[in-house]
Design a protein around this motif. Structure first.
Motif, PDB file in Angstrom:
ATOM      1  N   LEU A 285       9.829  -1.527  10.501  1.00  0.00           N
ATOM      2  CA  LEU A 285       9.488  -0.696   9.435  1.00  0.00           C
ATOM      3  C   LEU A 285      10.155  -1.100   8.386  1.00  0.00           C
ATOM      4  CD1 LEU A 285       7.561   1.107   8.480  1.00  0.00           C
ATOM      5  CD2 LEU A 285       8.917   3.114   9.451  1.00  0.00           C
ATOM      6  N   ALA A 286      11.747  -1.277   8.756  1.00  0.00           N
ATOM      7  CA  ALA A 286      12.757  -1.524   7.549  1.00  0.00           C
ATOM      8  C   ALA A 286      12.572  -2.687   6.850  1.00  0.00           C
ATOM      9  CB  ALA A 286      13.860  -1.481   8.023  1.00  0.00           C
ATOM     10  N   MET A 287      11.981  -3.738   7.648  1.00  0.00           N
ATOM     11  CA  MET A 287      11.582  -4.920   6.968  1.00  0.00           C
ATOM     12  C   MET A 287      10.470  -4.844   6.021  1.00  0.00           C
ATOM     13  SD  MET A 287      12.098  -8.017   9.771  1.00  0.00           S
ATOM     14  CE  MET A 287      12.198  -7.201  11.435  1.00  0.00           C
ATOM     15  N   GLU A 288       9.405  -4.057   6.760  1.00  0.00           N
ATOM     16  CA  GLU A 288       8.297  -4.129   5.779  1.00  0.00           C
ATOM     17  C   GLU A 288       8.531  -3.210   4.605  1.00  0.00           C
ATOM     18  OE1 GLU A 288       5.103  -4.415   6.647  1.00  0.00           O
ATOM     19  OE2 GLU A 288       5.006  -4.894   8.857  1.00  0.00           O
ATOM     20  N   LEU A 289       9.350  -2.005   4.669  1.00  0.00           N
ATOM     21  CA  LEU A 289       9.809  -1.425   3.338  1.00  0.00           C
ATOM     22  C   LEU A 289      10.681  -2.381   2.273  1.00  0.00           C
ATOM     23  CD1 LEU A 289      10.501   2.262   5.034  1.00  0.00           C
ATOM     24  CD2 LEU A 289       8.250   1.452   4.122  1.00  0.00           C
ATOM     25  N   ILE A 290      11.495  -2.986   2.770  1.00  0.00           N
ATOM     26  CA  ILE A 290      12.036  -3.901   1.705  1.00  0.00           C
ATOM     27  C   ILE A 290      11.061  -4.805   1.070  1.00  0.00           C
ATOM     28  CG2 ILE A 290      13.640  -5.981   1.690  1.00  0.00           C
ATOM     29  CD1 ILE A 290      15.010  -4.518   4.032  1.00  0.00           C
ATOM     30  N   LEU A 291      10.216  -5.300   1.936  1.00  0.00           N
ATOM     31  CA  LEU A 291       9.088  -6.282   1.206  1.00  0.00           C
ATOM     32  C   LEU A 291       8.172  -5.816   0.458  1.00  0.00           C
ATOM     33  CD1 LEU A 291       8.575  -8.268   4.600  1.00  0.00           C
ATOM     34  CD2 LEU A 291       9.688  -9.139   2.438  1.00  0.00           C
ATOM     35  N   ILE A 292       7.846  -4.461   0.661  1.00  0.00           N
ATOM     36  CA  ILE A 292       6.886  -3.713   0.031  1.00  0.00           C
ATOM     37  C   ILE A 292       7.641  -3.324  -1.360  1.00  0.00           C
ATOM     38  CG2 ILE A 292       6.054  -1.531  -0.569  1.00  0.00           C
ATOM     39  CD1 ILE A 292       5.089  -1.471   2.413  1.00  0.00           C
ATOM     40  N   ALA A 293       8.847  -3.186  -1.419  1.00  0.00           N
ATOM     41  CA  ALA A 293       9.570  -2.610  -2.670  1.00  0.00           C
ATOM     42  C   ALA A 293       9.942  -3.880  -3.477  1.00  0.00           C
ATOM     43  CB  ALA A 293      11.219  -1.930  -2.273  1.00  0.00           C
ATOM     44  N   LYS A 294      10.121  -5.168  -2.952  1.00  0.00           N
ATOM     45  CA  LYS A 294      10.126  -6.299  -3.649  1.00  0.00           C
ATOM     46  C   LYS A 294       8.866  -6.860  -4.177  1.00  0.00           C
ATOM     47  CE  LYS A 294      13.982  -8.653  -1.175  1.00  0.00           C
ATOM     48  NZ  LYS A 294      14.455  -9.695  -0.485  1.00  0.00           N
ATOM     49  N   MET A 295       7.910  -6.487  -3.685  1.00  0.00           N
ATOM     50  CA  MET A 295       6.377  -6.756  -4.225  1.00  0.00           C
ATOM     51  C   MET A 295       6.296  -5.703  -5.326  1.00  0.00           C
ATOM     52  SD  MET A 295       4.485  -7.003  -0.521  1.00  0.00           S
ATOM     53  CE  MET A 295       2.929  -6.373  -1.141  1.00  0.00           C
ATOM     54  N   GLN A 296       6.654  -4.540  -5.412  1.00  0.00           N
ATOM     55  CA  GLN A 296       6.669  -3.781  -6.493  1.00  0.00           C
ATOM     56  C   GLN A 296       7.625  -3.953  -7.586  1.00  0.00           C
ATOM     57  OE1 GLN A 296       8.067   0.586  -6.003  1.00  0.00           O
ATOM     58  NE2 GLN A 296       6.573   1.183  -7.919  1.00  0.00           N
ATOM     59  N   ASP A 297       8.729  -4.515  -7.329  1.00  0.00           N
ATOM     60  CA  ASP A 297       9.782  -5.137  -8.313  1.00  0.00           C
ATOM     61  C   ASP A 297       9.264  -6.293  -9.137  1.00  0.00           C
ATOM     62  OD1 ASP A 297      11.619  -3.085  -7.396  1.00  0.00           O
ATOM     63  OD2 ASP A 297      12.909  -4.574  -6.374  1.00  0.00           O
ATOM     64  N   LEU A 298       8.450  -6.937  -8.252  1.00  0.00           N
ATOM     65  CA  LEU A 298       7.808  -8.195  -9.133  1.00  0.00           C
ATOM     66  C   LEU A 298       6.583  -7.963  -9.722  1.00  0.00           C
ATOM     67  CD1 LEU A 298       8.180 -11.001  -6.507  1.00  0.00           C
ATOM     68  CD2 LEU A 298       9.575 -10.768  -8.426  1.00  0.00           C
ATOM     69  N   GLY A 299       6.123  -6.685 -10.008  1.00  0.00           N
ATOM     70  CA  GLY A 299       4.964  -6.128 -10.574  1.00  0.00           C
ATOM     71  C   GLY A 299       3.497  -6.652 -10.048  1.00  0.00           C
ATOM     72  N   LEU A 300       3.842  -6.702  -8.675  1.00  0.00           N
ATOM     73  CA  LEU A 300       2.677  -7.402  -7.988  1.00  0.00           C
ATOM     74  C   LEU A 300       1.726  -6.149  -7.307  1.00  0.00           C
ATOM     75  CD1 LEU A 300       4.147 -10.083  -5.650  1.00  0.00           C
ATOM     76  CD2 LEU A 300       2.655 -10.284  -7.695  1.00  0.00           C
ATOM     77  N   ILE A 301       2.251  -5.025  -7.164  1.00  0.00           N
ATOM     78  CA  ILE A 301       1.663  -3.723  -6.850  1.00  0.00           C
ATOM     79  C   ILE A 301       2.003  -2.485  -7.522  1.00  0.00           C
ATOM     80  CG2 ILE A 301       0.966  -4.628  -4.180  1.00  0.00           C
ATOM     81  CD1 ILE A 301       3.569  -2.806  -3.398  1.00  0.00           C
ATOM     82  N   SER A 302       1.157  -1.584  -7.578  1.00  0.00           N
ATOM     83  CA  SER A 302       1.536  -0.230  -8.254  1.00  0.00           C
ATOM     84  C   SER A 302       2.280   0.646  -7.324  1.00  0.00           C
ATOM     85  CB  SER A 302       0.335   0.202  -8.813  1.00  0.00           C
ATOM     86  OG  SER A 302      -0.518   0.778  -7.751  1.00  0.00           O
ATOM     87  N   GLU A 303       2.562   1.672  -7.909  1.00  0.00           N
ATOM     88  CA  GLU A 303       3.440   2.764  -7.253  1.00  0.00           C
ATOM     89  C   GLU A 303       2.587   3.248  -6.074  1.00  0.00           C
ATOM     90  OE1 GLU A 303       5.724   7.058  -7.909  1.00  0.00           O
ATOM     91  OE2 GLU A 303       6.025   5.180  -9.449  1.00  0.00           O
ATOM     92  N   ASP A 304       1.203   3.604  -6.474  1.00  0.00           N
ATOM     93  CA  ASP A 304       0.157   4.136  -5.794  1.00  0.00           C
ATOM     94  C   ASP A 304      -0.035   3.140  -4.430  1.00  0.00           C
ATOM     95  OD1 ASP A 304      -0.010   6.359  -7.143  1.00  0.00           O
ATOM     96  OD2 ASP A 304      -2.047   5.621  -8.266  1.00  0.00           O
ATOM     97  N   GLU A 305      -0.042   1.919  -4.847  1.00  0.00           N
ATOM     98  CA  GLU A 305      -0.282   1.060  -3.726  1.00  0.00           C
ATOM     99  C   GLU A 305       1.068   0.895  -2.718  1.00  0.00           C
ATOM    100  OE1 GLU A 305      -3.516  -2.059  -5.871  1.00  0.00           O
ATOM    101  OE2 GLU A 305      -1.292  -2.241  -6.289  1.00  0.00           O
ATOM    102  N   VAL A 306       2.122   1.140  -3.244  1.00  0.00           N
ATOM    103  CA  VAL A 306       3.441   1.220  -2.466  1.00  0.00           C
ATOM    104  C   VAL A 306       3.193   2.340  -1.388  1.00  0.00           C
ATOM    105  CG1 VAL A 306       5.735   1.895  -2.442  1.00  0.00           C
ATOM    106  CG2 VAL A 306       5.031   0.361  -4.028  1.00  0.00           C
ATOM    107  N   GLU A 307       2.766   3.432  -2.135  1.00  0.00           N
ATOM    108  CA  GLU A 307       2.382   4.420  -1.063  1.00  0.00           C
ATOM    109  C   GLU A 307       1.252   4.089   0.318  1.00  0.00           C
ATOM    110  OE1 GLU A 307       1.481   8.707  -2.020  1.00  0.00           O
ATOM    111  OE2 GLU A 307       2.730   8.244  -3.905  1.00  0.00           O
TER     112      GLU A 307
END
Length: 179
Positions: free
Chosen positions: A36-58
């Motif tokens: 789960l920690a791995m997935e959360l780190i990767l999701i945060a990086k996806m958001q940092d790169l502008g690939l997903i929105s804040e809603d999509e992070v959720e």
């Protein structure tokens, strides 16, 4: 994260596969194997790169929580599948989800398989119950690597390749666990 800012366009699928593997190993060490920690780190990086929105992070965080609970036996696979599928279908129906969020959620939805039980009734089974989150991790690493190579379109292709690699890991572990 592996630096692909100066990567040539002659990179092959094998190169991406190796990069996904190395990043997965690095993340596993960083998080002490906490999926789960791995997935959360990767999701945060996806958001940092502008690939997903804040809603999509959720949304992706919710999908990953469902997957981890199912993989750990805290949620029945059928229930997990139907919930993930409902979320994914809603993303498709709105027409507002980014292609990157869709490839990640789609990979999660397709990580469940249906088998026939002894009564010939379909039963949903999560791949590799004990360790079946590698498809999602590979998918997200592939998204990040693909984005560096080719923007959002590269992210989608990378996510597909990374998800396929993770799927193979899940399949192998499932066979080893006798599931």
């Amino acid at each position: 994260m592996i630096d692909f800012d100066n990567a040539a366009f002659g990179i092959g699928i094998g190169d991406i596969q190796l990069a996904v593997h190395r990043e997965a190993v690095r993340l596993r060490k960083e998080t002490h194997g906490n999926h789960l920690a791995m997935e959360l780190i990767l999701i945060a990086k996806m958001q940092d790169l502008g690939l997903i929105s804040e809603d999509e992070v959720e949304i992706l965080t919710t999908i990953n929580d469902i997957a981890v609970r199912s993989a750990n036996g805290r949620l029945e696979p059928e229930e997990a599948y139907h919930e993930v599928r409902r979320i994914y279908d809603e993303m498709l129906a709105t027409g507002k989800a980014s292609p990157v969020a869709l490839v990640s959620a789609g990979s999660a939805a397709e990580s469940y398989i249906s088998i026939e039980d002894y009564n010939d009734k379909p039963t949903i089974v999560y791949k590799a119950k004990s360790s079946g989150t590698w498809e999602g991790i590979g998918n997200k690493i592939g998204i990040l690597i693909g984005a560096k190579l080719g923007g959002p379109a590269g992210a989608v292709l990378g996510g597909m390749i990374g998800g396929a690699i993770g799927n193979e890991v899940d399949e192998k572990r499932s066979e080893e666990d006798g599931e």
